[in-house]
Design a protein around this motif. Structure first.
Motif, PDB file in Angstrom:
ATOM      1  N   LEU A 117      24.004  17.992  69.584  1.00  0.00           N
ATOM      2  CA  LEU A 117      22.642  18.113  69.073  1.00  0.00           C
ATOM      3  C   LEU A 117      21.619  17.644  70.110  1.00  0.00           C
ATOM      4  CD1 LEU A 117      23.014  16.896  65.366  1.00  0.00           C
ATOM      5  CD2 LEU A 117      23.007  19.233  66.255  1.00  0.00           C
ATOM      6  N   VAL A 118      21.921  16.547  70.796  1.00  0.00           N
ATOM      7  CA  VAL A 118      21.012  16.057  71.838  1.00  0.00           C
ATOM      8  C   VAL A 118      20.853  17.103  72.932  1.00  0.00           C
ATOM      9  CG1 VAL A 118      20.765  14.360  73.699  1.00  0.00           C
ATOM     10  CG2 VAL A 118      21.393  13.606  71.408  1.00  0.00           C
ATOM     11  N   LEU A 119      21.963  17.679  73.377  1.00  0.00           N
ATOM     12  CA  LEU A 119      21.910  18.691  74.431  1.00  0.00           C
ATOM     13  C   LEU A 119      21.101  19.900  73.979  1.00  0.00           C
ATOM     14  CD1 LEU A 119      22.937  19.400  77.271  1.00  0.00           C
ATOM     15  CD2 LEU A 119      24.950  20.423  76.199  1.00  0.00           C
ATOM     16  N   TYR A 120      21.322  20.326  72.749  1.00  0.00           N
ATOM     17  CA  TYR A 120      20.588  21.465  72.191  1.00  0.00           C
ATOM     18  C   TYR A 120      19.093  21.166  72.145  1.00  0.00           C
ATOM     19  CZ  TYR A 120      19.142  24.868  68.602  1.00  0.00           C
ATOM     20  OH  TYR A 120      18.517  25.857  67.899  1.00  0.00           O
ATOM     21  N   ALA A 121      18.723  19.953  71.709  1.00  0.00           N
ATOM     22  CA  ALA A 121      17.314  19.585  71.614  1.00  0.00           C
ATOM     23  C   ALA A 121      16.661  19.509  72.992  1.00  0.00           C
ATOM     24  CB  ALA A 121      17.176  18.239  70.898  1.00  0.00           C
ATOM     25  N   VAL A 122      17.367  18.950  73.962  1.00  0.00           N
ATOM     26  CA  VAL A 122      16.817  18.844  75.315  1.00  0.00           C
ATOM     27  C   VAL A 122      16.575  20.230  75.899  1.00  0.00           C
ATOM     28  CG1 VAL A 122      17.347  18.143  77.682  1.00  0.00           C
ATOM     29  CG2 VAL A 122      17.788  16.573  75.787  1.00  0.00           C
TER      30      VAL A 122
END
Length: 257
Positions: A117-122
């Motif tokens: 999720l963090v990677l997707y948001a970044v």
């Protein structure tokens, strides 16, 4: 962290309310920005249950909304001819991941979900656009599909690396939306098969997943109404910031006392 079947058998009204609110919000996000239902649903449900249980609830709402998105576009057959190696990779990666990834490490799966999720948001906040050269598409497509399948198997979220890859193919807006619908549809059915083989997608869970379709559709209709009245870019930024915070919380959970 209890299993989903335990919650259902316990007839927990608070959990039912949480599931309803989660899919209402997830559907609203998809209605506004065209994607994000599995990301929001699995991310929020991951706060109270294991990723595999959260992914089980996602099956019916995700399948219904993604088939809708897939069939609404004009280029189904050309896209299928172009992207079939990626679709096979998604199925293979998901089923192989189900067979080889350990299922008794809920903490690790939750951390992996948070990191995805963090990677997707970044990627979303940075508006990263990866240009995929046509000469690399033939071999890169099944590799990206397999990687997406492995991530799907581990976390229940099937946006990475499929979404950046499809965005990098240079498709026009309508074809991109339909290509995302194709990838998400295949991912959903592959995940359903994987969870069924594992014994996670049981009849009681199937019924609850059908129930989750109702708030998801209500949220989608509300989101489409909102999309006509606000700037999509503003909502998009709020969405990715929310995903980033949620992902960080899930990533750090295993380190919390």
């Amino acid at each position: 962290m209890e299993t989903l079947t335990h919650f259902i058998n316990a007839d927990s009204l608070p959990l039912l309310f949480f599931i309803t609110a989660t899919f209402l919000v997830a559907g609203l996000v998809k209605g506004v920005v065209g994607l994000g239902l599995p990301t929001v649903a699995v991310g929020l449900l991951g706060l109270v249950m294991a990723p595999a249980a959260a992914a089980s609830l996602l099956i019916v709402p995700s399948a219904a909304t993604n088939v809708w998105q897939l069939m609404a576009g004009p280029s189904f057959r050309p896209l299928l001819r172009r992207l079939w190696p990626m679709m096979i990779g998604i199925c293979t990666g998901t089923l192989v991941g189900s067979a080889v990834l350990p299922r008794d490490v809920t903490g690790y799966a939750t951390t992996a979900l948070g990191m995805a999720l963090v990677l997707y948001a970044v990627f979303g906040l940075a508006k990263v656009r990866v240009a995929v050269p046509a000469s690399l598409e033939t071999w890169l497509s099944p590799v990206v599909g397999a990687a997406t399948g492995l991530v799907t198997s581990a976390t229940g979220v099937f946006v990475m690396p499929a979404v950046p890859y499809l965005q990098g193919l240079g498709l026009d807006k309508d074809d991109l939306v339909q290509a995302l619908g194709l990838a998400f549809t295949i991912s959903t059915f592959a995940l359903a098969a994987s969870l069924t083989f594992e014994g996670t997608f049981k009849p009681a869970v199937v019924l609850m997943s059908f129930y989750a379709l109702i708030p998801a559709l209500v949220g989608m209709l509300l989101g489409q109404w909102i999309r006509l009245r606000i700037r999509t870019e503003v909502f998009r930024k709020i969405f990715f910031v929310g995903v980033l915070v949620l992902g960080m919380q899930l990533s750090l959970r295993s380190f919390m006392p």
